[in-house]
Design a protein around this motif. Structure first.
Motif, PDB file in Angstrom:
ATOM      1  N   UNK A 169      28.218  19.629   6.031  1.00  0.00           N
ATOM      2  CA  UNK A 169      28.896  20.517   6.981  1.00  0.00           C
ATOM      3  C   UNK A 169      28.001  20.844   8.167  1.00  0.00           C
ATOM      4  N   UNK A 170      26.713  20.899   7.936  1.00  0.00           N
ATOM      5  CA  UNK A 170      25.775  21.217   9.022  1.00  0.00           C
ATOM      6  C   UNK A 170      25.763  20.148  10.102  1.00  0.00           C
ATOM      7  N   UNK A 171      26.209  18.938   9.757  1.00  0.00           N
ATOM      8  CA  UNK A 171      26.186  17.838  10.723  1.00  0.00           C
ATOM      9  C   UNK A 171      27.558  17.564  11.337  1.00  0.00           C
ATOM     10  N   UNK A 172      28.544  18.361  10.994  1.00  0.00           N
ATOM     11  CA  UNK A 172      29.898  18.113  11.507  1.00  0.00           C
ATOM     12  C   UNK A 172      29.962  18.222  13.024  1.00  0.00           C
ATOM     13  N   UNK A 173      29.250  19.189  13.595  1.00  0.00           N
ATOM     14  CA  UNK A 173      29.279  19.346  15.050  1.00  0.00           C
ATOM     15  C   UNK A 173      28.663  18.138  15.739  1.00  0.00           C
ATOM     16  N   UNK A 174      27.518  17.666  15.237  1.00  0.00           N
ATOM     17  CA  UNK A 174      26.863  16.500  15.834  1.00  0.00           C
ATOM     18  C   UNK A 174      27.745  15.266  15.698  1.00  0.00           C
ATOM     19  N   UNK A 175      28.385  15.121  14.538  1.00  0.00           N
ATOM     20  CA  UNK A 175      29.258  13.961  14.329  1.00  0.00           C
ATOM     21  C   UNK A 175      30.466  14.019  15.250  1.00  0.00           C
ATOM     22  N   UNK A 176      31.006  15.210  15.438  1.00  0.00           N
ATOM     23  CA  UNK A 176      32.173  15.368  16.318  1.00  0.00           C
ATOM     24  C   UNK A 176      31.817  15.039  17.757  1.00  0.00           C
ATOM     25  N   UNK A 177      30.709  15.569  18.230  1.00  0.00           N
ATOM     26  CA  UNK A 177      30.288  15.300  19.609  1.00  0.00           C
ATOM     27  C   UNK A 177      29.994  13.816  19.812  1.00  0.00           C
ATOM     28  N   UNK A 178      29.368  13.200  18.817  1.00  0.00           N
ATOM     29  CA  UNK A 178      29.103  11.775  18.925  1.00  0.00           C
ATOM     30  C   UNK A 178      30.378  10.961  18.981  1.00  0.00           C
ATOM     31  N   UNK A 179      31.365  11.353  18.171  1.00  0.00           N
ATOM     32  CA  UNK A 179      32.644  10.634  18.158  1.00  0.00           C
ATOM     33  C   UNK A 179      33.377  10.782  19.487  1.00  0.00           C
ATOM     34  N   UNK A 180      33.310  11.960  20.072  1.00  0.00           N
ATOM     35  CA  UNK A 180      34.009  12.188  21.351  1.00  0.00           C
ATOM     36  C   UNK A 180      33.464  11.278  22.449  1.00  0.00           C
ATOM     37  N   UNK A 181      32.187  10.909  22.342  1.00  0.00           N
ATOM     38  CA  UNK A 181      31.552  10.068  23.363  1.00  0.00           C
ATOM     39  C   UNK A 181      31.539   8.590  23.007  1.00  0.00           C
ATOM     40  N   UNK A 182      32.037   8.241  21.822  1.00  0.00           N
ATOM     41  CA  UNK A 182      31.980   6.856  21.370  1.00  0.00           C
ATOM     42  C   UNK A 182      32.929   5.971  22.168  1.00  0.00           C
ATOM     43  N   UNK A 183      32.503   4.741  22.447  1.00  0.00           N
ATOM     44  CA  UNK A 183      33.327   3.840  23.250  1.00  0.00           C
ATOM     45  C   UNK A 183      34.632   3.489  22.541  1.00  0.00           C
ATOM     46  N   UNK A 184      34.617   3.464  21.206  1.00  0.00           N
ATOM     47  CA  UNK A 184      35.834   3.106  20.472  1.00  0.00           C
ATOM     48  C   UNK A 184      36.961   4.100  20.703  1.00  0.00           C
ATOM     49  N   UNK A 185      36.609   5.339  21.023  1.00  0.00           N
ATOM     50  CA  UNK A 185      37.639   6.360  21.259  1.00  0.00           C
ATOM     51  C   UNK A 185      38.536   6.004  22.447  1.00  0.00           C
ATOM     52  N   UNK A 186      38.050   5.130  23.329  1.00  0.00           N
ATOM     53  CA  UNK A 186      38.828   4.783  24.516  1.00  0.00           C
ATOM     54  C   UNK A 186      40.104   4.025  24.166  1.00  0.00           C
ATOM     55  N   UNK A 187      40.146   3.422  22.975  1.00  0.00           N
ATOM     56  CA  UNK A 187      41.340   2.695  22.576  1.00  0.00           C
ATOM     57  C   UNK A 187      42.332   3.527  21.811  1.00  0.00           C
ATOM     58  N   UNK A 188      41.971   4.757  21.474  1.00  0.00           N
ATOM     59  CA  UNK A 188      42.881   5.603  20.688  1.00  0.00           C
ATOM     60  C   UNK A 188      44.169   5.853  21.468  1.00  0.00           C
ATOM     61  N   UNK A 189      45.321   5.900  20.791  1.00  0.00           N
ATOM     62  CA  UNK A 189      46.588   6.038  21.530  1.00  0.00           C
ATOM     63  C   UNK A 189      46.761   7.368  22.242  1.00  0.00           C
ATOM     64  N   UNK A 190      45.958   8.367  21.909  1.00  0.00           N
ATOM     65  CA  UNK A 190      46.000   9.653  22.602  1.00  0.00           C
ATOM     66  C   UNK A 190      44.586  10.229  22.601  1.00  0.00           C
ATOM     67  N   UNK A 191      44.257  10.966  23.634  1.00  0.00           N
ATOM     68  CA  UNK A 191      42.946  11.609  23.712  1.00  0.00           C
ATOM     69  C   UNK A 191      42.938  12.807  22.773  1.00  0.00           C
ATOM     70  N   UNK A 192      42.065  12.769  21.790  1.00  0.00           N
ATOM     71  CA  UNK A 192      41.975  13.862  20.829  1.00  0.00           C
ATOM     72  C   UNK A 192      41.008  14.930  21.328  1.00  0.00           C
ATOM     73  N   UNK A 193      41.272  16.167  20.940  1.00  0.00           N
ATOM     74  CA  UNK A 193      40.393  17.270  21.314  1.00  0.00           C
ATOM     75  C   UNK A 193      39.214  17.358  20.348  1.00  0.00           C
ATOM     76  N   UNK A 194      38.228  18.129  20.765  1.00  0.00           N
ATOM     77  CA  UNK A 194      37.080  18.373  19.884  1.00  0.00           C
ATOM     78  C   UNK A 194      37.566  18.960  18.567  1.00  0.00           C
TER      79      UNK A 194
END
Length: 383
Positions: A347-372
């Protein structure tokens, strides 16, 4: 209808195609630099067929590609000065080979070109040709144009990327996967599943990738559970080898989505196998995407595509997206893949994982932009 499509210079698929290896290698020259895993026997086929080459060198690698691992392999390859690089192994081996091939033809260091954690400079579109033979069914790395590389310093996986990184020849012989152990069959197979779903629901999907990803889903539906239950099941192994190839072709041309966007930082933080992370979050990513689109973008065509995913996975023409996510959850449980907590995410790493995912290049293909908040909730629900 308009699209571009890039893939390997040639694809050879089917039982026994690995017997073509020597012929394919000699088309490029006699100096071959082989990258393979520690458990590959150089005296057995297909590597044994290369022994007649006067300039044969074998480099062994373990684990997923890392900055230092790729640097070391590249330095050894510079000494060997190969005409061609042969990659025999899983996605990690093939990604290492693709990285070495292009770095041999570009000046400077790996970090000059690595995305996110490096300088991100553009690679010149030239490489030592790579002949790729996958021994697992999952990544489709034999037909993709990037390589994820782990940076211990940043605790993050980032990609080396160029159209020139697509191998010159992909030899996909299902026979090479027969000895793949159940745990690897599960991890790689669930990665293949993810790589058929995400390009199909991507905002960058096209008519060509749709054909490929849908057939990949059909093959995964029939092959994944069967290959896990009985690794000697040749029909199931062929289904999964084909599904993996189709997923690679699809993602290289239609991009990925949230599951892969999450997998990059979580893998970097925990060292967990890429396919296991994808498996742990895939169903929750699908559910979150559908909910977000219905609330914020109800005309998004990907909503109906998730119903199609459900129909292809269950074999029921009346199935819904919910049936598809249920099939995914059931399969993940059946294959013994645990949640993110079992893979080392706290749980202590959830914030870091979330921020990393938001900046990941793969997110650009997601059908909708997800929020934090939505990405954080996916991670929390997937623990």
């Amino acid at each position: 209808m308009s699209f571009n499509f890039a893939t390997a210079g040639r694809i050879a698929f089917g039982d026994g195609t690995s017997e073509q290896l020597l012929e394919e290698v000699k088309a490029f020259g006699d100096r071959a630099f082989v990258i393979t895993g520690n458990h590959t026997d150089a005296d057995e086929s297909p590597l044994a067929t290369l022994k007649e080459l006067p300039g044969l060198e074998i480099w062994r690698t373990t684990g997923e590609p890392s900055v230092e691992g790729v640097r070391a392999a590249t330095a050894a390859a510079r000494e060997a000065n190969p005409d061609v690089i042969v990659a025999l192994g899983g996605g990690s081996v093939i990604d290492t080979a693709k990285s070495v091939g292009i770095l041999l033809r570009n000046d400077g260091d790996l970090m000059d070109y690595l995305e996110v954690v490096g300088r991100g400079q553009k690679l010149a579109a030239r490489t030592v040709p790579v002949v790729a033979l996958p021994t697992t069914s999952g990544t489709g790395a034999e037909v993709t144009a990037n390589a994820p590389i782990y940076s211990p310093e940043h605790k993050l996986k980032a990609s080396l990327r160029s159209p020139a990184m697509i191998p010159a020849v992909a030899i996909v012989d299902p026979n090479l996967t027969l000895s793949c152990p159940p745990a690897v069959t599960a991890s790689s197979g669930l990665d293949a599943l993810t790589q058929c779903i995400e390009p199909f629901t991507s905002g960058q999907a096209n008519a060509f990738t749709d054909i490929l990803s849908q057939e990949g889903l059909r093959r995964t539906a029939t092959g994944l559970r069967a290959a896990y239950a009985d690794g000697s099941n040749r029909a199931a192994r062929e289904d999964m080898a084909f599904a993996s190839l189709l997923g690679g072709l699809s993602l290289a041309n239609a991009k990925l989505g949230a599951a892969h966007g999450i997998a990059a930082p979580v893998g970097g933080l925990t060292g967990a196998p890429h396919g296991n992370v994808c498996a742990a979050v895939l169903a929750q990513c699908c559910e979150t995407n559908i909910k977000a689109m219905k609330e914020r973008d109800p005309e998004n065509p990907a909503i109906a595509r998730y119903d199609t995913v459900g129909q292809l996975l269950t074999g029921n023409p009346e199935a819904t997206a919910e049936d598809g996510t249920a099939w995914i959850r059931e399969t993940v449980a059946m294959l013994g893949v645990g949640g993110l907590a079992s893979l080392g995410l706290t749980e202590a790493r959830l914030d870091a994982a979330t921020k990393g995912a938001m900046n990941a290049s793969s997110m650009k293909g997601n059908p909708i932009v997800l929020t934090y908040e939505e990405v954080h909730a996916i991670l929390t629900a997937s623990l």
